[in-house]
Design an enzyme around this catalytic site. Structure first.
Site, short mmCIF file in Angstrom:
data_model
loop_
_atom_site.label_atom_id
_atom_site.label_comp_id
_atom_site.label_asym_id
_atom_site.label_seq_id
_atom_site.Cartn_x
_atom_site.Cartn_y
_atom_site.Cartn_z
N GLY B 24 0.83 -1.19 0.00
CA GLY B 24 0.00 0.00 0.00
C GLY B 24 0.87 1.23 0.00
O GLY B 24 2.09 1.17 -0.16
N GLY B 26 1.51 4.72 2.14
CA GLY B 26 1.25 5.53 3.32
C GLY B 26 1.62 6.97 3.04
O GLY B 26 1.96 7.34 1.92
N GLY B 27 1.52 7.77 4.08
CA GLY B 27 1.85 9.16 3.92
C GLY B 27 3.30 9.37 3.50
O GLY B 27 3.65 10.32 2.82
N GLY B 29 5.20 7.08 1.80
CA GLY B 29 5.59 6.49 0.53
C GLY B 29 5.12 5.06 0.45
O GLY B 29 4.24 4.64 1.21
N VAL B 31 4.82 1.03 0.57
CA VAL B 31 5.12 -0.03 1.52
C VAL B 31 5.11 -1.35 0.76
O VAL B 31 4.19 -1.60 -0.03
CB VAL B 31 4.09 -0.08 2.66
CG1 VAL B 31 4.50 -1.13 3.69
CG2 VAL B 31 3.94 1.28 3.32
N LYS B 45 9.26 0.06 4.06
CA LYS B 45 8.62 1.34 3.74
C LYS B 45 9.68 2.30 3.22
O LYS B 45 10.69 2.55 3.90
CB LYS B 45 7.95 1.89 5.01
CG LYS B 45 7.24 3.20 4.81
CD LYS B 45 6.62 3.67 6.10
CE LYS B 45 5.15 3.30 6.13
NZ LYS B 45 4.46 3.83 7.30
N ASP B 134 -0.87 10.49 14.67
CA ASP B 134 -1.53 10.09 13.42
C ASP B 134 -2.32 8.80 13.64
O ASP B 134 -2.26 7.89 12.84
CB ASP B 134 -0.48 9.91 12.31
CG ASP B 134 -1.14 9.85 10.94
OD1 ASP B 134 -2.32 10.25 10.82
OD2 ASP B 134 -0.48 9.39 9.99
#
Lengths: 207, 527
Positions: B24, B26-27, B29, B31, B45, B134
């Site tokens: 996926g 994430g904020g 970059g 993963v 990541k 977060d």
């Protein structure tokens, strides 16, 4: 027709391969009609499981009538001890004291079946589920063997005489080569479409 | 929406790790799921847009260990100079995925259980001086039933993808505490976000929804959350957790976790009530009260059925016992014995029935004060005494006069004329005749019913079906009272009736082994 289609899988397809689907997961695809389940580390089993079970614990055989289970050691289906019996979609299969799988045949028109651990046990291969692929394997919105809701049109892996192919209603590339709506698959194939990327890998023998 | 990943299966962008598939974005970059050379499953990541200060934040967290945190293994640099965070690979689903599948929320018990894991992880971070900043369902994973919180230590950089592919600008504003807009915030923002997540787990929706990030932020700042969508018992907790003013929220996440646990414990535990009674009135016979409290759940219908069964059994037992008792204690011809048996049988049955009915009524109540029950029983005892007196009057002449056809009128007359009743059953009074028979009978039966805790003999969860101790107590008191009040000769019947009652009540009452039970609250306390 694309000439590449004829030489899909150049040699005899392997008995199993790993399917990696970006954003979805990893799957062990078994192509044989008969698979054995057993504890990790045993050469006796096609599907190795890290669980307190026997080296060869059970066998699942795909017949024209369905999936037939033969227990070598203690197996229960939906809590009932069995020695032999057919599996039905939605059955919970427990090997040994605690290792439980959900057996499903999610796509009505396909004989392929999916075996997913629900007790937190892991396969030897780093995958989330095993798929016993019969004629075809569907990736896409439900019903599918590999569910991916965002995909507008399903991607179908199918058996060819002598190999495997992929069918999709959209343009795609396989190992960098463009194909219109269907193409051949071989070990190490990397498929990219506008909807997703997937890769086939022959598992190495691990320890 | 296609997720484009830079690397594909089989590539080794980072020395020692082979990428298998993209997971996926994430904020920070992309993963990836990968394997180390040794075969360890890891999440990789890429920290594409990094600043040194952010890396320091992660570095600070590298050696944190908690069962509910996604473990960080290492920070590595690849050949291109990109930084990679090597983390534990969590095989389970994210809470985001699970909530997408349950648009009306999950069961409160499950939400509470997950919340405990979340709270434990946040507490651990806070305890180590780290504010998560977060928290959102996409960062919370469930692996084999246990919660794993990820993406901690990525301070300042608040972003990431929202469920169903909303744009990054909307991102995590759903979980943003109002004070973030001022830039002046501390760990209270995690409490707020945890409140939003709890709200979402319970209702399936975040409390503030909107078209744009600005609209949502404005609602966080000004609108009170609509708590009617969550189960009522959670409203006070959420009201505190989602307070606009951080000072009004729970001061620690642990406190919030305890409150949430208490909500579910209270809801799931009807048996808690007698324990509270115990807490409130320790000076009473607390153990007895708790014991009384257990059968609360009995629906009325089985109780009625049980009672009728007990009464039927009591009839049979009274008959058998009365006959046996009379044979053992009385002399006389068949007719005499029959009459004596009849009397004993009726009075025994009457007193047993009085106890059984009273005990059955009381079994529905959690607690009553012992003296209250005793007084009630004493009144029942008076009634039994009156009936006994009446019976006695009936039967009085028979043993001596051999009159085969006593009529009621004469009997009543005899009762009235007790003074002249020399050779009768009541004639066994002591010679100096201190008590008139009415007073004697009323006080005997009244006191017999008062001195013993008869309802204990009829309890469902008494220690044994038949306790000899109870019988001995009855024998003792019947002996003492009958000798004090009734004196010698009348003994056998009045004395016997109460003893037989003690036996009949115990044998006729349903009995069960007490189930081993511990309240959830206690279990939680012990855990």
């Amino acid at each position: 027709m694309n000439p590449a289609l004829k030489e899909t899988w150049k040699q005899e397809p392997p008995s199993q391969f790993l399917l990696w689907v970006d954003g979805v997961g990893g799957f062990l695809i078994c192509l044989e009609n008969r698979v054995t389940l057993g504890q990790a580390g045993g050469e006796k089993s096609d599907i190795g499981i890290l669980a307190d079970i026997s080296r060869h614990h059970a066998t699942i055989q795909r017949d024209p009538e369905g999936y037939f289970l033969e227990a070598v050691r203690k197996v229960t289906i939906n809590g009932q001890p069995v020695e032999k019996g057919f599996l039905h979609s939605g059955d919970r299969l427990t090997l040994g004291p605690s290792c439980q799988f959900l057996f499903t045949q999610p796509v009505p028109i396909s004989a392929s079946a999916r075996l997913e651990p629900v007790s937190g046990h892991r396969f030897v291969q780093p995958v989330g589920a095993v798929i016993m692929m019969a004629d075809s394997l569907v990736i896409g919105p439900e019903p599918a063997h590999v569910v991916m809701e965002d995909l507008p049109k399903p991607i179908i892996l199918f058996r060819n005489p002598g190999g495997l192919g992929i069918r999709h209603d959209r343009p795609m590339t396989i190992n960098g080569h463009a194909f219109k709506d269907r193409g051949p698959l071989e070990p190490g194939a990397k498929v990219k479409t506008e909807g997703l990327a997937l890769a086939l890998e022959i598992p190495q023998a691990r320890r | 929406m296609l997720m484009k990943f830079t690397y594909s299966c089989g590539q080794k962008p980072l020395d020692g790790y082979e990428v298998k598939r993209g997971v996926g974005r994430g904020g920070f970059g992309e993963v990836y799921f990968g394997l180390s050379e040794g075969g360890k499953e890891v999440a990789l990541k890429v920290i594409q847009s990094h600043l040194e200060i952010e890396l320091r934040g992660i570095q600070q967290c590298l050696n944190l260990k908690h069962a509910n945190l996604v473990h960080l293994y290492d920070i590595r640099t690849d050949a291109k100079g990109d930084r990679w965070l090597v983390m534990e690979y969590v095989a389970g689903e994210s809470l985001n995925t699970i909530l997408a599948r349950h648009p009306n929320g999950v069961a409160p018990e499950l939400a509470c259980q997950w919340f405990q894991g979340l709270a434990a992880a946040i507490h651990y971070l806070h305890d180590h001086g780290i504010v998560h900043r977060d928290l959102k369902p996409a960062n919370i994973f469930l692996e084999a039933g246990s919660v794993k919180v990820g993406d901690y230590g990525l301070c300042k950089f608040i972003g990431g993808s929202q469920r169903l592919g909303q744009t990054q600008s909307v991102g995590t504003v759903h979980y943003m505490a109002p004070e973030i807009s001022t830039g002046n915030y501390n760990r209270q923002i995690d409490v707020y976000a945890a409140g939003v997540i709890l709200y979402e787990m319970l209702s399936g929706h975040v409390p503030f929804e909107g078209e744009t990030a600005g609209e949502i932020l404005m609602k966080h700042l000004t609108s009170p959350p609509d708590l009617t969508k969550v189960p009522g018992e959670f409203r006070p907790v959420l009201d505190t957790a989602l307070a606009k003013n951080p000072a009004q929220r729970f001061q620690t996440i642990a406190e919030m976790g305890r409150r949430v646990a208490a909500v579910v414990a209270k809801k799931a535990e009807p048996i808690e009530i007698p324990i509270r009674v115990l807490d409130a009135a320790p000076s009473l016979n607390g153990k007895a009260d708790v014991l009384e409290g257990i059968p609360i759940g009995h629906p009325p219908r089985p109780r009625l059925l049980e009672l009728s069964n007990s009464l039927l059994l009591a009839i049979i037992l009274s008959g058998v016992f009365a006959f046996a008792w009379t044979i053992l204690t009385q002399r006389g011809d068949w007719r005499t014995l029959r009459q004596a048996t009849g009397t004993t049988f009726f009075i025994t049955l009457l007193s047993s029935a009085a106890v059984l009915v009273a005990a059955k009524v009381w079994s529905a109540r959690q607690s009553d004060e012992s003296w209250h029950r005793r007084i009630t029983l004493m009144c029942l005892g008076f009634c039994v005494g009156i009936v006994a007196l009446w019976f006695d009057g009936f039967q009085l002449p028979w043993p001596m006069t051999e009159d085969p056809n006593p009529d009621a009128l004469r009997s009543v007359a005899n009762v009235g004329a007790q003074a002249g009743r020399g050779p009768s059953f009541l004639g066994g009074y002591r010679d100096n005749q201190t008590l008139p028979p009415m007073a004697a009978y009323l006080s005997y039966f009244g006191l017999m019913f008062l001195v013993l805790r008869w309802w204990k003999m009829a309890e469902l969860y008494r220690p044994a079906r038949f306790r000899v101790g109870s019988l001995i107590a009855a024998v003792f008191w019947a002996f003492v009272l009958s000798h004090l009040l009734l004196e010698s000769t009348n003994g056998p019947e009045a004395f016997g009736i109460m003893i037989l009652t003690a036996a009949v009540v115990q044998l006729a009452s349903p009995w069960q082994e007490r189930p081993v039970q511990r309240s959830k609250r206690l279990r939680l306390k012990l855990a």
